[in-house]
Motif scaffolding. Structure first.
Motif, PDB file in Angstrom:
ATOM      1  N   PRO A 196      41.478 -47.657 -10.814  1.00 24.97           N
ATOM      2  CA  PRO A 196      41.925 -48.339  -9.607  1.00 24.97           C
ATOM      3  C   PRO A 196      42.175 -47.431  -8.404  1.00 24.97           C
ATOM      4  O   PRO A 196      41.776 -47.786  -7.284  1.00 24.97           O
ATOM      5  N   VAL A 197      42.805 -46.281  -8.589  1.00 25.18           N
ATOM      6  CA  VAL A 197      43.053 -45.413  -7.433  1.00 25.18           C
ATOM      7  C   VAL A 197      41.732 -44.828  -6.924  1.00 25.18           C
ATOM      8  O   VAL A 197      41.519 -44.689  -5.718  1.00 25.18           O
ATOM      9  N   SER A 198      40.821 -44.521  -7.828  1.00 24.79           N
ATOM     10  CA  SER A 198      39.495 -44.041  -7.418  1.00 24.79           C
ATOM     11  C   SER A 198      38.772 -45.107  -6.607  1.00 24.79           C
ATOM     12  O   SER A 198      38.155 -44.817  -5.577  1.00 24.79           O
ATOM     13  N   SER A 199      38.830 -46.330  -7.086  1.00 23.29           N
ATOM     14  CA  SER A 199      38.184 -47.430  -6.381  1.00 23.29           C
ATOM     15  C   SER A 199      38.827 -47.652  -5.019  1.00 23.29           C
ATOM     16  O   SER A 199      38.145 -47.842  -4.005  1.00 23.29           O
ATOM     17  N   PHE A 200      40.155 -47.613  -4.978  1.00 14.83           N
ATOM     18  CA  PHE A 200      40.913 -47.807  -3.744  1.00 14.83           C
ATOM     19  C   PHE A 200      40.533 -46.768  -2.692  1.00 14.83           C
ATOM     20  O   PHE A 200      40.258 -47.098  -1.531  1.00 14.83           O
ATOM     21  N   LEU A 201      40.477 -45.500  -3.091  1.00 16.12           N
ATOM     22  CA  LEU A 201      40.227 -44.438  -2.115  1.00 16.12           C
ATOM     23  C   LEU A 201      38.764 -44.327  -1.729  1.00 16.12           C
ATOM     24  O   LEU A 201      38.450 -44.026  -0.573  1.00 16.12           O
ATOM     25  N   THR A 202      37.840 -44.545  -2.675  1.00 18.11           N
ATOM     26  CA  THR A 202      36.433 -44.508  -2.272  1.00 18.11           C
ATOM     27  C   THR A 202      36.118 -45.668  -1.333  1.00 18.11           C
ATOM     28  O   THR A 202      35.315 -45.524  -0.406  1.00 18.11           O
ATOM     29  N   PHE A 203      36.769 -46.807  -1.531  1.00 20.33           N
ATOM     30  CA  PHE A 203      36.605 -47.890  -0.561  1.00 20.33           C
ATOM     31  C   PHE A 203      37.107 -47.442   0.806  1.00 20.33           C
ATOM     32  O   PHE A 203      36.413 -47.586   1.818  1.00 20.33           O
ATOM     33  N   ALA A 204      38.330 -46.916   0.858  1.00 18.93           N
ATOM     34  CA  ALA A 204      38.937 -46.557   2.140  1.00 18.93           C
ATOM     35  C   ALA A 204      38.136 -45.502   2.879  1.00 18.93           C
ATOM     36  O   ALA A 204      38.003 -45.554   4.109  1.00 18.93           O
ATOM     37  N   LEU A 205      37.570 -44.545   2.149  1.00 18.50           N
ATOM     38  CA  LEU A 205      36.925 -43.406   2.789  1.00 18.50           C
ATOM     39  C   LEU A 205      35.425 -43.559   2.974  1.00 18.50           C
ATOM     40  O   LEU A 205      34.820 -42.851   3.792  1.00 18.50           O
ATOM     41  N   LEU A 206      34.796 -44.491   2.250  1.00 17.92           N
ATOM     42  CA  LEU A 206      33.345 -44.665   2.350  1.00 17.92           C
ATOM     43  C   LEU A 206      32.941 -46.090   2.716  1.00 17.92           C
ATOM     44  O   LEU A 206      32.162 -46.299   3.649  1.00 17.92           O
ATOM     45  N   VAL A 207      33.472 -47.075   2.005  1.00 17.27           N
ATOM     46  CA  VAL A 207      33.063 -48.457   2.270  1.00 17.27           C
ATOM     47  C   VAL A 207      33.600 -48.938   3.607  1.00 17.27           C
ATOM     48  O   VAL A 207      32.883 -49.577   4.393  1.00 17.27           O
ATOM     49  N   ARG A 208      34.867 -48.645   3.880  1.00 22.60           N
ATOM     50  CA  ARG A 208      35.457 -49.104   5.148  1.00 22.60           C
ATOM     51  C   ARG A 208      34.651 -48.634   6.362  1.00 22.60           C
ATOM     52  O   ARG A 208      34.282 -49.462   7.214  1.00 22.60           O
ATOM     53  N   PRO A 209      34.350 -47.327   6.511  1.00 21.26           N
ATOM     54  CA  PRO A 209      33.558 -46.935   7.675  1.00 21.26           C
ATOM     55  C   PRO A 209      32.172 -47.568   7.692  1.00 21.26           C
ATOM     56  O   PRO A 209      31.640 -47.892   8.761  1.00 21.26           O
ATOM     57  N   PHE A 210      31.578 -47.767   6.521  1.00 23.19           N
ATOM     58  CA  PHE A 210      30.257 -48.392   6.444  1.00 23.19           C
ATOM     59  C   PHE A 210      30.316 -49.824   6.973  1.00 23.19           C
ATOM     60  O   PHE A 210      29.469 -50.238   7.779  1.00 23.19           O
ATOM     61  N   VAL A 211      31.310 -50.579   6.543  1.00 18.55           N
ATOM     62  CA  VAL A 211      31.441 -51.971   6.972  1.00 18.55           C
ATOM     63  C   VAL A 211      31.725 -52.052   8.471  1.00 18.55           C
ATOM     64  O   VAL A 211      31.191 -52.919   9.181  1.00 18.55           O
ATOM     65  N   LEU A 212      32.558 -51.144   8.976  1.00 14.22           N
ATOM     66  CA  LEU A 212      32.822 -51.134  10.415  1.00 14.22           C
ATOM     67  C   LEU A 212      31.563 -50.811  11.209  1.00 14.22           C
ATOM     68  O   LEU A 212      31.296 -51.418  12.255  1.00 14.22           O
ATOM     69  N   ARG A 213      30.758 -49.870  10.726  1.00 11.56           N
ATOM     70  CA  ARG A 213      29.519 -49.517  11.420  1.00 11.56           C
ATOM     71  C   ARG A 213      28.527 -50.688  11.397  1.00 11.56           C
ATOM     72  O   ARG A 213      27.785 -50.894  12.376  1.00 11.56           O
ATOM     73  N   LEU A 214      28.506 -51.458  10.311  1.00 13.27           N
ATOM     74  CA  LEU A 214      27.662 -52.654  10.287  1.00 13.27           C
ATOM     75  C   LEU A 214      28.003 -53.598  11.434  1.00 13.27           C
ATOM     76  O   LEU A 214      27.154 -54.334  11.925  1.00 13.27           O
ATOM     77  N   GLN A 215      29.261 -53.583  11.859  1.00 15.33           N
ATOM     78  CA  GLN A 215      29.699 -54.457  12.945  1.00 15.33           C
ATOM     79  C   GLN A 215      29.546 -53.796  14.313  1.00 15.33           C
ATOM     80  O   GLN A 215      29.912 -54.396  15.328  1.00 15.33           O
ATOM     81  N   GLY A 216      29.050 -52.566  14.333  1.00 13.91           N
ATOM     82  CA  GLY A 216      28.811 -51.895  15.605  1.00 13.91           C
ATOM     83  C   GLY A 216      29.899 -50.956  16.059  1.00 13.91           C
ATOM     84  O   GLY A 216      29.823 -50.416  17.163  1.00 13.91           O
ATOM     85  N   VAL A 217      30.937 -50.728  15.233  1.00  8.97           N
ATOM     86  CA  VAL A 217      31.989 -49.792  15.609  1.00  8.97           C
ATOM     87  C   VAL A 217      31.445 -48.370  15.549  1.00  8.97           C
ATOM     88  O   VAL A 217      30.816 -47.990  14.560  1.00  8.97           O
ATOM     89  N   LYS A 218      31.663 -47.607  16.586  1.00 10.37           N
ATOM     90  CA  LYS A 218      31.125 -46.243  16.642  1.00 10.37           C
ATOM     91  C   LYS A 218      32.064 -45.223  16.004  1.00 10.37           C
ATOM     92  O   LYS A 218      31.653 -44.381  15.227  1.00 10.37           O
ATOM     93  N   ASP A 219      33.328 -45.276  16.352  1.00 11.19           N
ATOM     94  CA  ASP A 219      34.297 -44.309  15.825  1.00 11.19           C
ATOM     95  C   ASP A 219      34.940 -44.911  14.583  1.00 11.19           C
ATOM     96  O   ASP A 219      35.831 -45.756  14.676  1.00 11.19           O
ATOM     97  N   VAL A 220      34.493 -44.477  13.426  1.00 10.11           N
ATOM     98  CA  VAL A 220      34.957 -45.077  12.175  1.00 10.11           C
ATOM     99  C   VAL A 220      35.785 -44.118  11.331  1.00 10.11           C
ATOM    100  O   VAL A 220      36.233 -44.484  10.244  1.00 10.11           O
ATOM    101  N   ALA A 221      36.008 -42.911  11.810  1.00 14.01           N
ATOM    102  CA  ALA A 221      36.745 -41.914  11.021  1.00 14.01           C
ATOM    103  C   ALA A 221      38.240 -42.162  11.127  1.00 14.01           C
ATOM    104  O   ALA A 221      38.763 -42.372  12.232  1.00 14.01           O
ATOM    105  N   PRO A 222      38.971 -42.138  10.016  1.00  5.73           N
ATOM    106  CA  PRO A 222      40.430 -42.269  10.100  1.00  5.73           C
ATOM    107  C   PRO A 222      41.042 -41.037  10.736  1.00  5.73           C
ATOM    108  O   PRO A 222      40.540 -39.921  10.574  1.00  5.73           O
TER     109      PRO A 222
END
Length: 418
Positions: A316-342
């Motif tokens: 679960p923690v691996s899934s949680f963090l890989t989502f936050a650090l990889l999936v989240r920026p990917f999904v934001l970029r799909l919507q056109g967000v340019k600055d996706v880095a936390p």
């Protein structure tokens, strides 16, 4: 054995594949919170539209108040929403916050610096001015906030309440936003049980409740996605292929947790490869080593494209963090967000981490009353309590130890979950 893939390299690779969806839809400004602008917002007016008062008080000509104690007749009263006449020399205008400054006036005096007096026959009275004004004081200049023709909000902006108010201030009651990404979510593993289906005391040996499904769905919804929950897919290859084929037909992204290894019961890899392409990455991050990316062509004509596939680790923690650090920026970029880095900030470690790891580590921590960071006692990838307890992570470089009072890089969960 292939070398571990650095996290930054993996993210850069993913973002090159995250082509913005391109589709746009119109929503009211009331309903656009969290959505991503598809087009620039250009102002057709200036804000404020004219010079106006930032205080309740009196509009004057500075030349008429050379010293404190001057008494002037009040020639007019200007409430917000109305325009006054030009200010006659030797007079003052009673004015209220937001009201246009009358022509001829070059300063506003706060009512606290003045004393209203009876006197004039028109009933407006007089005012004693107890301080000498400076030219321009308490006047908000026309266009000082927004100029006509300015790009107020740029395409790719993820809208917040402040930005919705800004859009409204230039008269926009509707906004063009990127459509929501359509995401298919399912879990794999015969060991998984849904809460509510079996009470804890009746759980069979080896069974666990499916926690990943809950936090992954919640995180996707926070990112503005439309989520289709496919539930738990049985550990059979044909069942996995059928689920992937169905999901690819109407979704932009398929997200799974678990089953991305190469064991006999891990059917995600052969199932994705049977339908499309897959890359398995071993990430140089801890927790969160196994990660998969692929594409599954949609059935139909040649223009139907392909759905993205991402497979997260099952812990679960691996899934949680890989989502936050990889999936989240990917999904934001799909919507056109340019600055996706936390964004990270420097913080003080009130703990020691004496054993360096070869992988980049993300240590669950939270702020203490002294302004430093405390470390959760168990950093195992299976201890989801650490994520609920913490308010962020320390991003610790590979090979790096930490001593108490060291400065570390802190990323708040507020950044990773927004």
């Amino acid at each position: 054995m292939k070398p571990l893939k650095p996290l930054d390299e993996a993210l850069a690779d993913l973002l090159t594949r995250a082509v913005p969806l391109g589709d746009a839809e119109t929503v009211t400004s009331f309903d656009a919170d969290g959505r991503v602008l598809a087009h620039d917002c250009v102002s057709a007016l200036q804000v404020p539209p004219e010079d106006n008062s930032s205080m309740d008080g009196y509009a004057v000509r500075c030349a008429d108040v050379p010293s404190a104690g001057v008494v002037l007749p009040v020639s007019q009263r200007i409430p917000a929403g109305s325009a006054g006449d030009a200010l006659a020399p030797g007079t003052a205008a009673r004015i209220f916050t937001g009201a246009p400054v009358p022509a001829g006036a070059d300063a506003i005096l706060m009512q606290e610096d003045c004393e209203a007096l009876p006197g004039a026959a028109d009933g407006l009275g007089q005012v004693r001015i107890n301080t000498v004004p400076k030219s321009g004081q308490w006047i908000r200049r026309a266009g000082e906030d927004i100029t006509r023709g300015a790009v107020v909000l740029s395409a790719g902006t993820r809208l917040t309440p402040a930005e919705l108010g800004l859009a409204a201030s230039i008269g926009l009651h509707q906004l063009q936003v990127a459509r929501r990404p359509r995401v298919a979510l399912f879990s794999t593993g015969d060991e998984l049980v849904m809460p509510g289906e079996v009470p804890p005391e009746q759980m069979r040996p080896g069974a666990i409740y499916n926690s990943n499904r809950f936090f992954l769905r919640a995180m996707l919804l926070r990112l503005g996605c439309e989520v289709t929950d496919f539930g738990i897919v049985p550990d059979r290859r044909e069942a996995t292929i059928d689920a992937l084929r169905t999901a690819s037909a109407a979704h932009d992204l398929i997200l799974t947790s678990g089953g991305v290894s190469v064991g006999e019961e891990d059917h995600i890899k052969p199932a994705v490869e049977a339908l499309g392409t897959l890359e398995l990455w071993q990430l140089a991050m801890k927790p969160g080593k196994p990660f998969a990316y692929g594409q599954i062509p949609r059935s139909g004509n040649d223009d139907s494209g392909a759905a993205h596939f991402m497979g997260l680790p099952g812990n679960p923690v691996s899934s949680f963090l890989t989502f936050a650090l990889l999936v989240r920026p990917f999904v934001l970029r799909l919507q056109g967000v340019k600055d996706v880095a936390p964004q990270s900030i420097a913080a003080r470690a009130d703990f020691a981490w004496p054993k360096a790891d070869k992988r980049r580590e993300f240590l669950r921590v939270r702020h203490n009353a002294a302004g430093g960071l405390d470390l959760f006692h168990n950093q195992s990838s299976g201890v989801l309590t650490s994520a609920a307890w913490g308010d962020g992570v320390v991003d610790n470089p590979a090979g790096q130890t930490i001593a108490a009072d060291d400065t570390v890089r802190f990323i708040a969960f507020a950044e990773l979950l927004s």
